[in-house]
Design an enzyme around this catalytic site. Structure first.
Site, PDB file in Angstrom:
ATOM      1  N   GLU A 190      11.226 -20.634 -17.578  1.00 45.44           N
ATOM      2  CA  GLU A 190      10.983 -19.246 -17.166  1.00 45.44           C
ATOM      3  C   GLU A 190      12.104 -18.326 -17.690  1.00 45.44           C
ATOM      4  O   GLU A 190      11.844 -17.190 -18.089  1.00 45.44           O
ATOM      5  CB  GLU A 190      10.852 -19.171 -15.644  1.00 45.44           C
ATOM      6  CG  GLU A 190      10.588 -17.783 -15.076  1.00 45.44           C
ATOM      7  CD  GLU A 190       9.350 -17.065 -15.627  1.00 45.44           C
ATOM      8  OE1 GLU A 190       8.519 -17.677 -16.325  1.00 45.44           O
ATOM      9  OE2 GLU A 190       9.232 -15.847 -15.370  1.00 45.44           O
ATOM     10  N   HIS A 249      16.981 -35.731 -28.279  1.00 47.33           N
ATOM     11  CA  HIS A 249      15.924 -36.342 -29.088  1.00 47.33           C
ATOM     12  C   HIS A 249      15.412 -35.399 -30.174  1.00 47.33           C
ATOM     13  O   HIS A 249      14.231 -35.442 -30.519  1.00 47.33           O
ATOM     14  CB  HIS A 249      14.764 -36.791 -28.185  1.00 47.33           C
ATOM     15  CG  HIS A 249      15.160 -37.840 -27.194  1.00 47.33           C
ATOM     16  ND1 HIS A 249      15.399 -39.144 -27.546  1.00 47.33           N
ATOM     17  CD2 HIS A 249      15.395 -37.764 -25.861  1.00 47.33           C
ATOM     18  CE1 HIS A 249      15.748 -39.833 -26.462  1.00 47.33           C
ATOM     19  NE2 HIS A 249      15.759 -39.012 -25.426  1.00 47.33           N
ATOM     20  N   GLU A 298      10.440 -12.732 -24.230  1.00 45.40           N
ATOM     21  CA  GLU A 298       9.389 -11.706 -24.289  1.00 45.40           C
ATOM     22  C   GLU A 298       9.963 -10.302 -24.177  1.00 45.40           C
ATOM     23  O   GLU A 298       9.369  -9.344 -24.659  1.00 45.40           O
ATOM     24  CB  GLU A 298       8.316 -11.941 -23.221  1.00 45.40           C
ATOM     25  CG  GLU A 298       8.759 -11.682 -21.803  1.00 45.40           C
ATOM     26  CD  GLU A 298       7.672 -11.927 -20.771  1.00 45.40           C
ATOM     27  OE1 GLU A 298       6.491 -11.777 -21.093  1.00 45.40           O
ATOM     28  OE2 GLU A 298       8.014 -12.275 -19.621  1.00 45.40           O
ATOM     29  N   ASN A 349       1.197   0.384   6.058  1.00 43.76           N
ATOM     30  CA  ASN A 349       1.610  -0.416   4.892  1.00 43.76           C
ATOM     31  C   ASN A 349       2.415  -1.584   5.440  1.00 43.76           C
ATOM     32  O   ASN A 349       3.403  -1.378   6.142  1.00 43.76           O
ATOM     33  CB  ASN A 349       2.474   0.448   3.968  1.00 43.76           C
ATOM     34  CG  ASN A 349       3.196  -0.387   2.926  1.00 43.76           C
ATOM     35  OD1 ASN A 349       2.682  -1.403   2.475  1.00 43.76           O
ATOM     36  ND2 ASN A 349       4.389   0.031   2.546  1.00 43.76           N
ATOM     37  N   GLY A 350       1.985  -2.793   5.124  1.00 37.76           N
ATOM     38  CA  GLY A 350       2.707  -3.971   5.604  1.00 37.76           C
ATOM     39  C   GLY A 350       1.743  -5.086   5.953  1.00 37.76           C
ATOM     40  O   GLY A 350       0.547  -4.994   5.664  1.00 37.76           O
ATOM     41  N   TRP A 392      -3.750  -1.624  -1.250  1.00 33.58           N
ATOM     42  CA  TRP A 392      -3.662  -2.847  -2.049  1.00 33.58           C
ATOM     43  C   TRP A 392      -4.008  -3.945  -1.055  1.00 33.58           C
ATOM     44  O   TRP A 392      -3.189  -4.304  -0.214  1.00 33.58           O
ATOM     45  CB  TRP A 392      -2.250  -3.002  -2.585  1.00 33.58           C
ATOM     46  CG  TRP A 392      -2.007  -4.250  -3.350  1.00 33.58           C
ATOM     47  CD1 TRP A 392      -1.442  -5.404  -2.886  1.00 33.58           C
ATOM     48  CD2 TRP A 392      -2.287  -4.481  -4.723  1.00 33.58           C
ATOM     49  NE1 TRP A 392      -1.366  -6.332  -3.885  1.00 33.58           N
ATOM     50  CE2 TRP A 392      -1.863  -5.794  -5.020  1.00 33.58           C
ATOM     51  CE3 TRP A 392      -2.851  -3.706  -5.739  1.00 33.58           C
ATOM     52  CZ2 TRP A 392      -1.993  -6.349  -6.295  1.00 33.58           C
ATOM     53  CZ3 TRP A 392      -2.975  -4.272  -7.004  1.00 33.58           C
ATOM     54  CH2 TRP A 392      -2.545  -5.568  -7.264  1.00 33.58           C
ATOM     55  N   CYS A 448       0.864  -1.174   0.000  1.00 35.95           N
ATOM     56  CA  CYS A 448       0.000   0.000   0.000  1.00 35.95           C
ATOM     57  C   CYS A 448       0.905   1.230   0.000  1.00 35.95           C
ATOM     58  O   CYS A 448       2.118   1.104   0.062  1.00 35.95           O
ATOM     59  CB  CYS A 448      -0.853   0.032   1.256  1.00 35.95           C
ATOM     60  SG  CYS A 448      -1.779  -1.476   1.519  1.00 35.95           S
ATOM     61  N   LYS A 451      -0.476  -6.705 -19.386  1.00 31.18           N
ATOM     62  CA  LYS A 451      -0.241  -7.242 -18.045  1.00 31.18           C
ATOM     63  C   LYS A 451      -1.288  -8.294 -17.701  1.00 31.18           C
ATOM     64  O   LYS A 451      -0.996  -9.296 -17.070  1.00 31.18           O
ATOM     65  CB  LYS A 451      -0.260  -6.107 -17.020  1.00 31.18           C
ATOM     66  CG  LYS A 451       0.118  -6.524 -15.615  1.00 31.18           C
ATOM     67  CD  LYS A 451       1.597  -6.856 -15.517  1.00 31.18           C
ATOM     68  CE  LYS A 451       1.983  -7.527 -14.236  1.00 31.18           C
ATOM     69  NZ  LYS A 451       3.237  -8.292 -14.346  1.00 31.18           N
ATOM     70  N   ARG A 484       1.200   2.159  -6.118  1.00 33.89           N
ATOM     71  CA  ARG A 484       1.496   1.140  -5.105  1.00 33.89           C
ATOM     72  C   ARG A 484       0.260   0.335  -4.723  1.00 33.89           C
ATOM     73  O   ARG A 484       0.349  -0.648  -3.980  1.00 33.89           O
ATOM     74  CB  ARG A 484       2.056   1.799  -3.840  1.00 33.89           C
ATOM     75  CG  ARG A 484       3.366   2.498  -4.022  1.00 33.89           C
ATOM     76  CD  ARG A 484       3.780   3.163  -2.735  1.00 33.89           C
ATOM     77  NE  ARG A 484       4.072   2.192  -1.705  1.00 33.89           N
ATOM     78  CZ  ARG A 484       5.282   1.748  -1.404  1.00 33.89           C
ATOM     79  NH1 ARG A 484       6.323   2.183  -2.057  1.00 33.89           N
ATOM     80  NH2 ARG A 484       5.457   0.870  -0.446  1.00 33.89           N
ATOM     81  N   LYS A 503      11.307 -15.094 -20.021  1.00 33.28           N
ATOM     82  CA  LYS A 503      11.737 -13.721 -19.701  1.00 33.28           C
ATOM     83  C   LYS A 503      12.605 -13.154 -20.821  1.00 33.28           C
ATOM     84  O   LYS A 503      12.372 -12.045 -21.292  1.00 33.28           O
ATOM     85  CB  LYS A 503      12.558 -13.679 -18.405  1.00 33.28           C
ATOM     86  CG  LYS A 503      11.850 -13.738 -17.094  1.00 33.28           C
ATOM     87  CD  LYS A 503      10.846 -12.678 -16.804  1.00 33.28           C
ATOM     88  CE  LYS A 503       9.513 -13.038 -17.366  1.00 33.28           C
ATOM     89  NZ  LYS A 503       8.484 -13.565 -16.606  1.00 33.28           N
TER      90      LYS A 503
END
Ligand code: F6R
Length: 606
Positions: A479, A502, A486, A101-102, A75, A2, A601, A28, A483
């Protein structure tokens, strides 16, 4: 994640400043917001669900009077986005207002204690306990700063808080542990905020509070006390020459790099997930006749890692499936005994939601892991876990991937314990390794950034790249490929190293770049065999392996040594250099790392 802010001036009103600062923090978190000021010895509070401007057009923040106030953009982590759960939170008598925040680990215990003392709670948030705790200490004669000091000493978890109290309307008291907090200094005016973006328009002179600092902020001065010792300390202010754009990214040139750097923190937050949620999901996973891990993109790669964790630690077979293939592949055979564990950072990916709709219609049980409270996934899942990673602005997933993996590891451990499948020693060892993760990740970022930035100059010129790994490192290879591909737009191939002979090996010719992910686990000796096969055909070998592995280092043309870690946690460590590589390759190529072309996104089309 947040955003909090606050302001106190000698004369005049602060609502306008708070509103402006709050908007700077909106990135945030943006599911609800609120402001509280003190005027005429009373608290004024305006808060609601929605974006800051939507709330402002309904409630008008700007007519709030008062020369001090605090504000919050949320958030959600504990409690759905709603008006009552929006900050600021108040004590029973509405004299104290708190923004936070936390994530508090022990808020349930504290809440029970406070309820037993007849405190009335209005929200479902962890934050509200802080207001009631402070109220308790004020009742027994402490002043505001003492009451905040005593209260924060009782909190476990992360916090950056700002508190105002009608009984002492000449100060804001703030404190922090793990969540950031900065104080802006100007003549007859002080500001506090989660980050510099909120205050850079008003001042460039700032003090960054350190962990476990508490500060008493008045228009004229700032006093700082260490929470644990109660001793006053001096923290030097500094002059920032940041632009507003730099400030929003905490001084990083791009959100992607900022988010890569946030991972020690986001992993720590993921490790704080409440046990009751882990237990609930564990219960469902244990009960299913068959378990599918359904997701897209990076979240699918997390599912593959998860399937190794569940199998090796909890002896539970799970099937990772790409969401867009789920209905065609398994739709006809699922039923009431099927459990679908959906992973989606956004909780809105259309391919995932379509698979889930279908599964629900076949009476399967849906459980979820997401970063967004209130997302569609949280509404349709029978039970879900929030990863608490905060908003991810870079289109490419980085911090949300490692926090997904952390939650999966916690779940696998719970499941192992519940099913009695591994020894106490193994469980303790895994738990210890989990605790080391945030620091390990921090070290890996530090040790790899320079060599990776250097390597990116060469890598940006490759026309195609191979990524190979065995066992759980196969998921890391996938992954890494995603990364790099993209973000740099270079076509990449990822394979289980054992499968490369193979077919894919025919691609190899003199100088072709092959990246091996080779931690020191059971697969290492076979990986060495694969390295030899590739070398024999002229491939150039780039290898990420254990820092003590001399043999692999010697076999490789380029080698990055990484700290030893439990094999099931190695993807969290080994993916970091690839995130950095992808980032630096975009910089080399002059591309935008935050907004790769053709991507969004949240992909809400099929
Ligand atoms: C890759 C990336 C995407 C997402 C995918 C799923 O960096 O970000 O591949 O992982 O679109 O998104 P979520 O997890 O929101 O369902």
């Amino acid at each position: 994640m947040c955003g909090i802010t606050g302001c106190i001036v000698r004369e005049g009103d602060v609502a306008n400043i708070l509103y402006n600062s709050l908007k700077r923090l909106e990135y945030r978190g943006y599911d609800s917001a609120g402001i509280s000021t003190i005027y005429d010895n009373k608290l004024i509070v305006k808060k609601d669900v929605g974006k800051i401007d939507e709330i402002h057009s309904k409630l008008n923040f700007l007519d709030m009077r008062g020369n001090l106030g605090i504000a919050h953009t949320r958030w959600a982590t504990h409690g759905a986005p709603s008006k009552v759960n929006a900050h600021p939170h108040l004590d029973c008598e509405e004299k104290i207002a708190v923004v936070h925040n936390g994530v508090l680990e022990n808020f349930l215990e504290l809440r029970q204690e406070l309820e037993a003392r007849k405190h009335i709670f209005r929200s479902k948030t962890d934050t509200e306990v802080i207001a009631h705790l402070i109220e308790e200490y004020l009742k027994i004669g402490k002043n505001l700063s003492e009451a905040v000091l005593e209260s924060v000493r009782k909190l476990r978890g992360s916090f950056a808080i700002a508190v105002i109290y009608t009984g002492e309307p000449d100060k804001i008291v703030v404190a922090r542990n793990e969540s950031p907090l900065v104080i802006g200094l100007a003549k007859d005016m002080k500001l506090i905020a989660s980050d510099v973006a909120a205050l850079i328009e008003y001042t460039k002179e700032v003090i960054f509070l350190q962990n476990r600092d508490l500060s008493i902020v008045t228009p004229e001065k700032v006093e700082i006390i260490q929470i644990d010792t109660g001793i006053k300390i001096d923290r030097k202010s500094m002059e920032l020459n940041w632009t507003l754009d730099m400030a929003t990214k905490s001084g990083f040139p791009h959100f992607l790099l900022k988010e890569i750097y946030e991972q020690p923190h986001t992993i720590r937050e993921a490790l704080r997930i409440q046990e009751k949620y882990l237990d609930l999901l564990t219960e469902f996973l244990d009960r299913g006749r068959e378990i599918f891990l359904v997701a897209s993109g990076t979240s699918h790669n997390a599912c593959i890692v998860g399937s190794y964790m569940f199998s090796k630690l909890a002896r539970l077979t799970t099937y990772p499936v790409i969401a867009s293939e789920f209905i065609e592949n398994y739709g006809s055979s699922i039923g009431i005994d099927t459990v679908i564990f959906a992973l989606s950072q956004s909780g809105e990916t259309a391919d995932v939601l379509t698979a889930l709709d279908y599964a629900r219609y076949r009476a399967a049980t849906i459980i979820g892991l997401t970063n967004v409270l209130g997302s569609t996934l949280t509404r349709i899942a029978r039970a879900y876990i929030l990863q608490n990673a905060g908003p991810e602005i870079g289109v490419a997933a980085t911090k949300t991937f490692t926090s997904q993996l952390t939650v999966l590891a916690l779940l696998a451990l719970r499941l192992a314990r519940k099913r009695g499948k591994i020894s106490q020693n193994e469980m303790d060892e895994f738990q210890d390794e989990l605790r080391r993760l945030p620091n390990l990740v921090e070290n890996v970022i530090k040790l790899s950034e320079k060599p990776i930035a250097e390597l990116s100059k060469e890598a940006a010129r490759f026309s195609s790249i191979f990524f190979l790994g065995r066992g759980i490192s196969y998921a890391t290879a996938l992954e890494a490929r995603l990364k790099v591909m993209e973000l740099s737009y270079i076509p990449c191939i990822a394979y289980p190293a054992g499968e490369s002979k193979h077919g894919p090996i025919s691609v190899i010719e003199e100088g072709y770049p092959v990246f091996f992910i080779a931690p020191n686990d059971n697969t290492r000796k076979h990986v060495i065999g694969n390295v030899m096969e590739m070398k024999a055909r002229g491939a150039k070998i780039y290898c990420l392996g254990d820092e003590g592995d001399r043999e692999l280092r010697e076999l490789s043309d380029w080698y990055l040594g990484l700290p030893s870690v439990h094999e099931l946690l190695s993807p969290i460590i080994y993916v970091i250099p690839f995130q950095l590589l992808a980032y630096y390759m975009t910089i080399e190529k002059g591309l935008d790392p935050d907004k790769p072309r053709n991507l969004a996104k949240s992909v809400t089309v099929l």
